[in-house]
Design a protein around this motif. Structure first.
Motif, PDB file in Angstrom:
ATOM      1  N   GLY A 102       0.832  -1.190   0.000  1.00  0.00           N
ATOM      2  CA  GLY A 102       0.000   0.000   0.000  1.00  0.00           C
ATOM      3  C   GLY A 102       0.868   1.241   0.000  1.00  0.00           C
ATOM      4  O   GLY A 102       2.090   1.167   0.149  1.00  0.00           O
ATOM      5  N   MET A 104       0.452   5.976   0.265  1.00  0.00           N
ATOM      6  CA  MET A 104      -0.385   7.166   0.419  1.00  0.00           C
ATOM      7  C   MET A 104      -0.068   8.165  -0.689  1.00  0.00           C
ATOM      8  O   MET A 104       1.079   8.287  -1.119  1.00  0.00           O
ATOM      9  N   ARG A 108      -4.401  10.169   1.087  1.00  0.00           N
ATOM     10  CA  ARG A 108      -5.311   9.032   0.952  1.00  0.00           C
ATOM     11  C   ARG A 108      -4.510   7.743   0.856  1.00  0.00           C
ATOM     12  O   ARG A 108      -3.465   7.698   0.195  1.00  0.00           O
ATOM     13  N   ALA A 109      -5.017   6.683   1.479  1.00  0.00           N
ATOM     14  CA  ALA A 109      -4.357   5.383   1.450  1.00  0.00           C
ATOM     15  C   ALA A 109      -4.871   4.577   0.268  1.00  0.00           C
ATOM     16  O   ALA A 109      -6.061   4.604  -0.056  1.00  0.00           O
ATOM     17  N   TYR A 111      -4.591   0.600  -1.726  1.00  0.00           N
ATOM     18  CA  TYR A 111      -4.210  -0.805  -1.681  1.00  0.00           C
ATOM     19  C   TYR A 111      -3.756  -1.213  -3.077  1.00  0.00           C
ATOM     20  O   TYR A 111      -4.389  -0.861  -4.083  1.00  0.00           O
ATOM     21  N   CYS A 152       1.701  -0.816   3.920  1.00  0.00           N
ATOM     22  CA  CYS A 152       2.440   0.428   4.165  1.00  0.00           C
ATOM     23  C   CYS A 152       1.587   1.646   3.830  1.00  0.00           C
ATOM     24  O   CYS A 152       0.681   1.594   3.003  1.00  0.00           O
ATOM     25  N   ARG A 153       1.919   2.760   4.501  1.00  0.00           N
ATOM     26  CA  ARG A 153       1.353   4.056   4.134  1.00  0.00           C
ATOM     27  C   ARG A 153       2.476   5.025   3.796  1.00  0.00           C
ATOM     28  O   ARG A 153       2.405   6.216   4.085  1.00  0.00           O
ATOM     29  N   TYR A 178      -5.303   1.119  10.641  1.00  0.00           N
ATOM     30  CA  TYR A 178      -4.118   1.012   9.799  1.00  0.00           C
ATOM     31  C   TYR A 178      -2.992   0.329  10.565  1.00  0.00           C
ATOM     32  O   TYR A 178      -2.785   0.592  11.751  1.00  0.00           O
ATOM     33  N   PRO A 182       0.663   7.378   9.388  1.00  0.00           N
ATOM     34  CA  PRO A 182       0.760   8.025   8.081  1.00  0.00           C
ATOM     35  C   PRO A 182       2.216   8.229   7.666  1.00  0.00           C
ATOM     36  O   PRO A 182       3.055   8.656   8.452  1.00  0.00           O
TER      37      PRO A 182
END
Length: 249
Positions: A102, A104, A108-109, A111, A152-153, A178, A182
């Motif tokens: 994943g 950001m 926004r996250a 997938y 991950c973010r 999460y 972040p």
């Protein structure tokens, strides 16, 4: 040719059209568990399938109807969301557990399916799926929606505004858990489980506390496992106290 989709269709045909269906109570809790580990090269995640199999089993033990996807491509996930929407038409609570890569972008996250690239430096934003899309898929009526994002973010450094989908807003009754804070990574871990999956399986069971307290336990567990390098994050717009296990009627 993958056979999981045909198997799922046959199972749904039996569940919704079989002679005994009318006598069964509607499913009040359903879950979609997605494990993506077969990314190319160094981006492969060897632990994802074993941990998500265990998590799908745990949800079944808690009384959920479960759809479980292994290494799905983007279209596989979108088809499963359409099926989940039918399967959850009377559900009070829908839970998603997403494990894989994943990233950001613009806060926004996203997938990353196995056909959308790998880690954030390679993934195509237009092929990745915003995490809010999962909640939106089952938001045609009021219900509790809980998303566990074991990915991950890390911030995606190369913006692709022409491919990025429009933002999807928060809704009442939604909670996002999460695996990492972040802008940070979620570790794949050792011994067949990520730190977040290990903590999830350790603390989620028939006697689990309410969701917010559960996530405090999971956060502490992950922080201890990683010596503070990974800190799970929790955001909630729930209107009532939420539990993962089904409560007595």
């Amino acid at each position: 040719m993958r056979h999981w989709f045909l198997t799922l269709i046959l199972w749904l045909a039996h569940a919704f059209c079989g002679p005994a269906y009318a006598e069964k109570a509607p499913a009040s809790h359903v879950a979609l568990v997605v494990g993506s580990g077969a990314y190319a090269g160094a981006d492969a995640l060897p632990n994802v399938l074993s941990e998500t199999q265990a998590i799908a089993t745990r949800f079944r033990e808690l009384g959920y109807r479960v759809i479980y996807l292994q290494n799905p491509q983007r279209q596989d996930i979108l088809r499963a969301l359409a099926i989940l929407r039918l399967m959850a038409r009377d559900a009070q609570q829908v839970v998603f557990y997403l494990a894989g890569h994943g990233f950001m972008q613009d806060g926004r996250a996203y997938y990353v399916p196995v056909d959308a690239g790998g880690a954030a430096r390679q993934a195509r934003v237009g092929a990745a799926l915003p995490v809010m899309l999962f909640a939106r898929a089952v938001s045609e009526r009021p219900r509790q929606k809980i998303i566990f994002f074991d990915a991950c973010r890390s911030v995606f450094a190369v913006p692709e505004p022409s491919e990025a989908p429009p933002p999807l807003s928060w809704q009442a009754g939604l909670a996002l858990a999460y695996a990492s804070a972040p802008g940070t990574e979620a570790y794949d871990g050792r011994l067949g489980q990520s730190p977040f999956a290990r903590a999830f399986l350790r603390h989620v069971g028939p006697q689990s506390p309410p969701l917010a307290e559960l996530m405090r336990k999971v956060r502490l567990d992950v922080v201890q496992q990683t010596q503070g390098a990974q800190v799970p994050w929790f955001q909630s717009a729930m209107l009532i106290e939420a539990y993962l296990q089904r409560r007595p009627d």
